[in-house]
Every structure is written in structure tokens, then in C-alpha cells.
Scaffold this active site. Structure first.
Site, PDB file in Angstrom:
ATOM      1  N   THR A 137       5.491  -5.057   4.664  1.00 49.20           N
ATOM      2  CA  THR A 137       5.826  -3.858   3.894  1.00 49.20           C
ATOM      3  C   THR A 137       7.090  -3.185   4.428  1.00 49.20           C
ATOM      4  OG1 THR A 137       5.060  -1.595   3.471  1.00 49.20           O
ATOM      5  CG2 THR A 137       4.182  -2.646   5.414  1.00 49.20           C
ATOM      6  N   ASP A 138       7.753  -2.419   3.579  1.00 46.69           N
ATOM      7  CA  ASP A 138       8.902  -1.624   4.042  1.00 46.69           C
ATOM      8  C   ASP A 138       8.450  -0.454   4.913  1.00 46.69           C
ATOM      9  OD1 ASP A 138       7.767  -0.049   2.042  1.00 46.69           O
ATOM     10  OD2 ASP A 138       9.634   0.304   0.964  1.00 46.69           O
ATOM     11  N   GLU A 139       7.126  -0.164   4.912  1.00 45.06           N
ATOM     12  CA  GLU A 139       6.644   0.986   5.683  1.00 45.06           C
ATOM     13  C   GLU A 139       6.777   0.763   7.189  1.00 45.06           C
ATOM     14  OE1 GLU A 139       3.057   2.814   4.248  1.00 45.06           O
ATOM     15  OE2 GLU A 139       3.362   1.987   2.246  1.00 45.06           O
ATOM     16  N   TYR A 172      -1.815   2.161   9.041  1.00 43.44           N
ATOM     17  CA  TYR A 172      -1.547   0.979   8.210  1.00 43.44           C
ATOM     18  C   TYR A 172      -0.213   0.337   8.585  1.00 43.44           C
ATOM     19  CZ  TYR A 172       0.310  -1.626   4.212  1.00 43.44           C
ATOM     20  OH  TYR A 172       0.906  -2.589   3.428  1.00 43.44           O
ATOM     21  N   LYS A 216       0.733  -3.378  10.302  1.00 40.18           N
ATOM     22  CA  LYS A 216       1.606  -4.389   9.666  1.00 40.18           C
ATOM     23  C   LYS A 216       2.790  -4.710  10.592  1.00 40.18           C
ATOM     24  CE  LYS A 216       1.224  -5.969   6.066  1.00 40.18           C
ATOM     25  NZ  LYS A 216       0.435  -7.134   5.549  1.00 40.18           N
TER      26      LYS A 216
HETATM   27  P1  NAD Z   1      -5.087  -5.484  -1.898  1.00 46.86           P
HETATM   28  O1  NAD Z   1      -5.853  -4.512  -1.080  1.00 46.86           O
HETATM   29  O2  NAD Z   1      -5.093  -5.346  -3.369  1.00 46.86           O
HETATM   30  O3  NAD Z   1      -5.599  -6.975  -1.572  1.00 46.86           O
HETATM   31  C1  NAD Z   1      -5.940  -7.394  -0.280  1.00 46.86           C
HETATM   32  C2  NAD Z   1      -6.823  -8.626  -0.415  1.00 46.86           C
HETATM   33  O4  NAD Z   1      -7.104  -9.108   0.913  1.00 46.86           O
HETATM   34  C3  NAD Z   1      -8.175  -8.341  -1.081  1.00 46.86           C
HETATM   35  O5  NAD Z   1      -8.428  -9.312  -2.080  1.00 46.86           O
HETATM   36  C4  NAD Z   1      -9.184  -8.449   0.063  1.00 46.86           C
HETATM   37  O6  NAD Z   1     -10.455  -8.918  -0.360  1.00 46.86           O
HETATM   38  C5  NAD Z   1      -8.490  -9.448   0.973  1.00 46.86           C
HETATM   39  N1  NAD Z   1      -8.926  -9.354   2.367  1.00 46.86           N
HETATM   40  C6  NAD Z   1      -9.051  -8.229   3.126  1.00 46.86           C
HETATM   41  N2  NAD Z   1      -9.490  -8.542   4.355  1.00 46.86           N
HETATM   42  C7  NAD Z   1      -9.613  -9.898   4.394  1.00 46.86           C
HETATM   43  C8  NAD Z   1     -10.008 -10.834   5.406  1.00 46.86           C
HETATM   44  N3  NAD Z   1     -10.388 -10.417   6.629  1.00 46.86           N
HETATM   45  N4  NAD Z   1     -10.000 -12.156   5.099  1.00 46.86           N
HETATM   46  C9  NAD Z   1      -9.644 -12.583   3.860  1.00 46.86           C
HETATM   47  N5  NAD Z   1      -9.297 -11.744   2.863  1.00 46.86           N
HETATM   48  C10 NAD Z   1      -9.267 -10.418   3.127  1.00 46.86           C
HETATM   49  O7  NAD Z   1      -3.611  -5.465  -1.311  1.00 46.86           O
HETATM   50  P2  NAD Z   1      -2.205  -5.719  -2.057  1.00 46.86           P
HETATM   51  O8  NAD Z   1      -1.696  -4.440  -2.530  1.00 46.86           O
HETATM   52  O9  NAD Z   1      -2.354  -6.856  -3.000  1.00 46.86           O
HETATM   53  O10 NAD Z   1      -1.325  -6.168  -0.809  1.00 46.86           O
HETATM   54  C11 NAD Z   1      -1.226  -7.533  -0.436  1.00 46.86           C
HETATM   55  C12 NAD Z   1      -0.321  -7.667   0.776  1.00 46.86           C
HETATM   56  O11 NAD Z   1       0.970  -7.163   0.476  1.00 46.86           O
HETATM   57  C13 NAD Z   1      -0.805  -6.891   2.003  1.00 46.86           C
HETATM   58  O12 NAD Z   1      -0.543  -7.678   3.149  1.00 46.86           O
HETATM   59  C14 NAD Z   1       0.046  -5.632   1.994  1.00 46.86           C
HETATM   60  O13 NAD Z   1       0.211  -5.126   3.300  1.00 46.86           O
HETATM   61  C15 NAD Z   1       1.329  -6.171   1.420  1.00 46.86           C
HETATM   62  N6  NAD Z   1       2.152  -5.185   0.694  1.00 46.86           N
HETATM   63  C16 NAD Z   1       1.634  -4.477  -0.345  1.00 46.86           C
HETATM   64  C17 NAD Z   1       2.441  -3.576  -1.040  1.00 46.86           C
HETATM   65  C18 NAD Z   1       1.929  -2.806  -2.233  1.00 46.86           C
HETATM   66  O14 NAD Z   1       2.665  -1.979  -2.785  1.00 46.86           O
HETATM   67  N7  NAD Z   1       0.712  -3.032  -2.699  1.00 46.86           N
HETATM   68  C19 NAD Z   1       3.768  -3.387  -0.657  1.00 46.86           C
HETATM   69  C20 NAD Z   1       4.267  -4.123   0.421  1.00 46.86           C
HETATM   70  C21 NAD Z   1       3.454  -5.035   1.081  1.00 46.86           C
END
Ligand code: NAD
Length: 354
Positions: free
Chosen positions: A135-137, A161, A165
């Protein structure tokens, strides 16, 4: 015809992971093994469009279970790992940081160990990839007149969080430097789009608006985020996974900086046009300013020129086109979100730090 490459997607039942699974299967070039623990934010209904494909397989599993991860890598003969599984919500990390350390830090290390063992068994092929989605965070807080984050910006995470990350990013780089594992990283701005779990700002506002509930805006709503449509992100992740240079990281952003209040007002205006309120007036009347998030970063902004120049990626959606598509999707897909609203998460406030 070239052989299909086998990709393990962790967290493929989540918001971005499911978009990635749909995108990779849609290209016809990959076998996709979706490994997900199915926590509260994992939802197999998001995979409805691909679940019947012979190139798609779901395995329920926990990234913290190193032996189970190695078994899957061997059984499926995985050639690339796209690691998205995580605890992803800042407000939840304020209420309960420990699970963020377990999943995002220890879980990533466990997956790195399994990947390293499998890569060595394969004879250390140079085209193997461990792609960590971050993430950019991790870069922390920008002032309103600061220039955007680049790949060289120093890490300065603010929340549990983003700290988890950032730690995971460092471990991924260490597995490259120390053991030679071919890794690549991406740091992405806020995503939005279809199948977004309604605890995050945009889907929460759409659904609260439709249900006649208050539309919560933290503080004065001046915090700025750089919004990226999730399908644009999925295309970027495929490019980085297949063409990104080992050891490098890529910033991915939509060049769509908006303040939170502007985001909420835009959603209200789109809804006013698409589904006018039954009692008259604008959805803007439902906006309610609430106590700010503790440690709320003022602004994030991504300089995406590296991925644009090196991999030829460009976002296709502006904020206005993307938000229009997102609102339309939520209006047409109550079957997906209504069970979530009924089942345990109905939009209540999280993350007030006691
Ligand atoms: P989300 O919460 O929608 O999905 C996370 C998924 O991971 C879920 O399906 C959950 O069941 C699964 N999960 C959690 N713990 C687990 C474990 N121990 N083993 C296996 N599966 C597990 O999240 P998202 O928004 O789709 O984000 C996905 C990734 O992208 C993350 O790594 C997040 O940090 C990163 N990210 C998200 C954003 C955003 O805006 N949503 C931005 C930048 C980066």
C-alpha cells in the site's frame, strides 16, 4: 499455443484479489489457484463469474500455515505467487492490532519460507516470482503541497495497518537480498469498484445512502486519497507479475486525488441522478461529520510514472467514470451486498481507539 502459467493468488476471495482472479482468467493465459482463509472480508460469491472455469481452483487455506502452503505450491506446480492476503482495514487495526501482525507480517514470512523452499526444489528458475501487494500508506502522511510518493520515498507508516504492511515489505526485500528469491513489490493507492466490502468509505456511503442512514465523514472531510479503479489495478498487477524486474517495486495510482468530502458529495450527486430519494431532496442531506480517525493521515498521492514508463500501464478510468460504474454495480447487485449487511456488518463505526 503457449502453455498457461500457474499463478497462486492469496486473498483471492477479497476485494482486489477477486478482481485479479477474474482478470487473469479472462485473459485465457493463466491457471489460477486462489488460496484464501475466508475471514470476514473473504467472499466466494465475488468469484461467481470464474468459478466454473477449468483454469480456476479455490483452496481454503491460511498463509500462516507454512506446510500447507508448500503442499499447495507443489501440488499445483505454482510458477508465480501474487500475494494479497491480509487484514486490510485501518479502523480494525486501531481496535485490534495483533491480528495485523499475525497475518500481514508473520503470514507473509511464512509464505516467503514456503515459496523459497519450493523455488529451490524447482532449481531456482529466474522467471519464478513472489509478488507482494502493498500500500501507499507505508510512506505515511503528505502535506497538501508535498510532491507525490515515488518508489524512493522513505517509509513512515502511521497506523498499525500500515506499520504491518511496511514490515512485510521489508521482509519480502530481505528474502530477495539474502536468499535470492525473485520478488517484486507494488505499492498502491486506495482502490474502489465492484465487490468492495462495505466497511470502506465508498461502498459504505453508497449503501448507507440507499438505506436512508447517515453518511459518516471523518473530521472535516479534508483528508485526500488518490483513488484507483480496481480493474485498472488488476491489469497493473498482471504486468508487474509478468514483466516487473526482480527486486524492484512499482507505485500504482490513478492520478485521481480527491478529498473525502468531495468523494462523498460525488457519490450523492450520482445517486441523485440514478435513483432519486423517494422523499425528495439530495442524498447530500444525509452527510454527517463524525469524530476523526486517530492518527488520520492527511494526504496520500502516488507518482505512477515508473510503471507508466517501464511497463506501459495507464489507468483507463477517471474518478468520475469509475464512480459512475461503481454506483451502477451496487445498484444492480443487491444479491451480493445484502447478505453482508444482514449478516454481521451493517455499517457501524470502527476504530475510535477506545
Ligand atoms: P480484503 O480485506 O478485501 O481481502 C483480504 C483477503 O485476504 C480476504 O479474502 C481474506 O479472507 C484473506 N485473508 C485474510 N487473512 C488470511 C490468511 N491468514 N490466509 C489466507 N487468506 C487470508 O482486502 P483488499 O482490499 O482486497 O486488499 C488486498 C491487498 O491489497 C492487501 O494486501 C492490502 O493491504 C492491499 N492493498 C489494498 C488497497 C485497497 O484500497 N483496498 C490499497 C493498497 C493495497
Amino acid at each position: 499455443m503457449t502453455a498457461k502459467s500457474t499463478v497462486m493468488v492469496t486473498g483471492g476471495a477479497g476485494f482486489i484479489g477477486s478482481a485479479v482472479c477474474r482478470h487473469l482468467i479472462g485473459t485465457g493465459n493463466y491457471r489460477v489457484i486462489n488460496v484464501d482463509k475466508l475471514t470476514y472480508s473473504g467472499n466466494l460469491a465475488s468469484l461467481r463469474d470464474v468459478e466454473a472455469s477449468p483454469d480456476y481452483r479455490f483452496v481454503r487455506g491460511d498463509i500462516c500455515d507454512q506446510a500447507a502452503m508448500l503442499d499447495i505450491l507443489r501440488a499445483e506446480h505454482v510458477e508465480r505467487i501474487l500475494h494479497l492476503a491480509a487484514e486490510s482495514h485501518v479502523d480494525r487495526s486501531i481496535d485490534c492490532p495483533d491480528i495485523f501482525v499475525t497475518t500481514n507480517v508473520a503470514g507473509t514470512v511464512s509464505l516467503l519460507n514456503a515459496a523459497l523452499a519450493w523455488w529451490r526444489e524447482l532449481g531456482q528458475p529466474a522467471d519464478f516470482r513472489f509478488h507482494h501487494v502493498s500500500t501507499d500508506e507505508v510512506f505515511g502522511d503528505l502535506d497538501f503541497d508535498d510532491s507525490a510518493f515515488t518508489e524512493q520515498t522513505a517509509y513512515a507508516p502511521s497506523s498499525p495497518y500500515s506499520a504491518s504492511k511496511a514490515a512485510a515489505d521489508h521482509f519480502v526485500r530481505a528474502w530477495s537480498t539474502t536468499y535470492g528469491l525473485p520478488v517484486v513489490l507494488s505499492n498502491t493507492s486506495n482502490n474502489y469498484g465492484p465487490y468492495h466490502f462495505p466497511e470502506k468509505l465508498i461502498p459504505l456511503v453508497i449503501l448507507n445512502a440507499l438505506e436512508g442512514k447517515p453518511l459518516p465523514v471523518y473530521g472535516e472531510g479534508r483528508n485526500v486519497r488518490d483513488w484507483l479503479y480496481v480493474d485498472d489495478h488488476a491489469r497493473a498487477l498482471e504486468l508487474i507479475l509478468t514483466r516487473g524486474k526482480p527486486g524492484e517495486s512499482y507505485n500504482v495510482g490513478g492520478r485521481c486525488e480527491r478529498s473525502n468530502i468531495a468523494v462523498v458529495q460525488t457519490i450523492c450527486d450520482v445517486l441523485d441522478a440514478r435513483r432519486p430519494r423517494s422523499g425528495g431532496g439530495s442524498y447530500r442531506d444525509q452527510i454527517s461529520f463524525v469524530a476523526d480517525r486517530p492518527g488520520h493521515d492527511r494526504r496520500y498521492a502516488i507518482d505512477a510514472s515508473k510503471i507508466e514508463a517501464e511497463l506501459g500501464w495507464q489507468p483507463t478510468e477517471t474518478f468520475e467514470t469509475g464512480i459512475g460504474k461503481t454506483v451502477d454495480w451496487f445498484l444492480a447487485n443487491e444479491w451480493w451486498w445484502q447478505p453482508i449487511r444482514d449478516g454481521g456488518y451493517a455499517g457501524e463505526r470502527l476504530g475510535l481507539a477506545g
